[in-house]
Design a protein around this motif. Structure first.
Motif, mmCIF file in Angstrom:
data_model
loop_
_atom_site.group_PDB
_atom_site.id
_atom_site.type_symbol
_atom_site.label_atom_id
_atom_site.label_comp_id
_atom_site.label_asym_id
_atom_site.label_seq_id
_atom_site.Cartn_x
_atom_site.Cartn_y
_atom_site.Cartn_z
ATOM 1 N N ALA A 136 26.191 20.972 -41.289
ATOM 2 C CA ALA A 136 24.788 20.322 -40.724
ATOM 3 C C ALA A 136 24.733 18.788 -41.433
ATOM 4 O O ALA A 136 24.556 17.736 -40.872
ATOM 5 C CB ALA A 136 23.756 21.100 -41.015
ATOM 6 N N VAL A 137 25.151 19.026 -42.766
ATOM 7 C CA VAL A 137 25.058 17.746 -43.559
ATOM 8 C C VAL A 137 26.329 16.764 -43.022
ATOM 9 O O VAL A 137 25.974 15.369 -42.732
ATOM 10 C CB VAL A 137 25.384 18.003 -45.012
ATOM 11 C CG1 VAL A 137 25.472 16.545 -45.880
ATOM 12 C CG2 VAL A 137 24.204 18.827 -45.559
ATOM 13 N N ARG A 138 27.371 17.225 -42.929
ATOM 14 C CA ARG A 138 28.541 16.473 -42.341
ATOM 15 C C ARG A 138 28.120 15.868 -40.742
ATOM 16 O O ARG A 138 28.236 14.833 -40.597
ATOM 17 C CB ARG A 138 29.843 17.103 -41.966
ATOM 18 C CG ARG A 138 31.093 16.669 -41.832
ATOM 19 C CD ARG A 138 32.216 17.441 -42.087
ATOM 20 N NE ARG A 138 32.343 17.874 -43.539
ATOM 21 C CZ ARG A 138 32.074 19.220 -44.389
ATOM 22 N NH1 ARG A 138 31.628 20.133 -43.313
ATOM 23 N NH2 ARG A 138 32.240 19.200 -45.536
ATOM 24 N N ALA A 139 27.464 16.701 -39.970
ATOM 25 C CA ALA A 139 27.277 16.211 -38.700
ATOM 26 C C ALA A 139 26.014 15.204 -38.804
ATOM 27 O O ALA A 139 26.138 14.214 -37.847
ATOM 28 C CB ALA A 139 26.662 17.387 -37.847
ATOM 29 N N TRP A 140 25.142 15.270 -39.577
ATOM 30 C CA TRP A 140 24.113 14.252 -39.685
ATOM 31 C C TRP A 140 24.905 12.817 -40.456
ATOM 32 O O TRP A 140 24.549 11.713 -39.863
ATOM 33 C CB TRP A 140 23.056 14.576 -40.840
ATOM 34 C CG TRP A 140 21.998 13.804 -41.154
ATOM 35 C CD1 TRP A 140 21.071 13.277 -40.225
ATOM 36 C CD2 TRP A 140 21.846 12.899 -42.345
ATOM 37 N NE1 TRP A 140 20.423 12.520 -40.837
ATOM 38 C CE2 TRP A 140 20.648 12.229 -42.068
ATOM 39 C CE3 TRP A 140 22.611 12.554 -43.328
ATOM 40 C CZ2 TRP A 140 20.219 11.116 -42.834
ATOM 41 C CZ3 TRP A 140 22.119 11.758 -44.361
ATOM 42 C CH2 TRP A 140 20.999 11.242 -44.209
ATOM 43 N N ALA A 141 25.783 12.988 -41.167
ATOM 44 C CA ALA A 141 26.336 11.808 -41.884
ATOM 45 C C ALA A 141 27.276 11.271 -40.632
ATOM 46 O O ALA A 141 27.383 9.792 -40.460
ATOM 47 C CB ALA A 141 27.421 12.325 -42.916
ATOM 48 N N ALA A 191 27.050 7.439 -39.543
ATOM 49 C CA ALA A 191 28.208 6.400 -39.604
ATOM 50 C C ALA A 191 28.320 5.723 -37.934
ATOM 51 O O ALA A 191 28.638 4.565 -37.952
ATOM 52 C CB ALA A 191 29.538 7.326 -39.817
ATOM 53 N N ALA A 192 27.830 6.574 -37.046
ATOM 54 C CA ALA A 192 27.678 5.846 -35.692
ATOM 55 C C ALA A 192 26.867 4.905 -35.599
ATOM 56 O O ALA A 192 27.030 3.772 -35.174
ATOM 57 C CB ALA A 192 27.586 7.115 -34.637
ATOM 58 N N GLU A 193 25.779 5.126 -36.209
ATOM 59 C CA GLU A 193 24.547 4.059 -36.202
ATOM 60 C C GLU A 193 25.147 2.691 -36.971
ATOM 61 O O GLU A 193 25.132 1.650 -36.475
ATOM 62 C CB GLU A 193 23.340 4.522 -36.701
ATOM 63 C CG GLU A 193 22.623 5.231 -35.889
ATOM 64 C CD GLU A 193 21.071 5.503 -36.532
ATOM 65 O OE1 GLU A 193 20.237 4.576 -36.589
ATOM 66 O OE2 GLU A 193 20.819 6.711 -36.444
#
Length: 163
Positions: free
Chosen positions: A147-152, A156-158
């Motif tokens: 979940a942390v990785r997905a948030w990161a 990164a996309a932003e």
């Protein structure tokens, strides 16, 4: 982009979450510095900042709060994200720490996100053990690093969009 990831973590579990964020941002092509909040002199050299903190007694870490007081005006001039960890257990209560909204307002954070944390009672001081006994915190590692990785990845996309 040059990104600062700064995480206040007394026992290391939240720092590991910050390390996951830093790794994802590096994989996305960003230059990332991981620096403890007390060691951040200036945020001006950075294009973006990720702030992280463990929660103690319902508040973000004093070192992170101090960084925001010292650098709040400069933080508001760049994209900022905030995360915290603290609730533990199989079904943790994820109430927001008392000072999260103040930190969001002071930094202009684009997002503030809670992640479930870890608690190793054996590594705690006597006073910390008394506190977790009082609130009946459950021992164990409940972190979801995916979940942390997905948030990161979203951060990164932003940043790619902003670049």
């Amino acid at each position: 982009m040059r990104v600062l990831v700064t995480v206040a973590s007394r026992h290391g579990a939240t720092k590991e979450m910050g390390d996951v964020v830093a790794q994802v941002l590096r994989e996305a092509g960003h230059v990332v510095d991981v620096v403890e909040p007390d060691d951040v002199d200036r945020v001006m050299p950075y294009d973006a900042v990720v702030l992280g903190s463990a929660v103690y007694v319902g508040r973000l870490s004093a070192s992170l709060r101090d960084l925001v007081v010292r650098q709040g005006a400069h933080l508001r001039l760049r994209p900022v994200w905030l995360f915290w960890s603290g609730p533990v257990g199989a079904n943790p209560a994820t109430s927001e720490p008392d000072d999260v909204q103040a930190m969001v307002e002071a930094t202009g954070a684009r997002e503030a996100r809670c992640f479930v944390g870890a608690l190793d009672k054996a590594s705690l001081s006597l006073s910390e053990r008394a506190l977790v006994a009082l609130v009946r915190a459950q021992d164990g590692d409940y972190r979801d690093l995916d979940a942390v990785r997905a948030w990161a990845v979203g951060v990164a996309a932003e940043l790619q969009t902003a670049a």
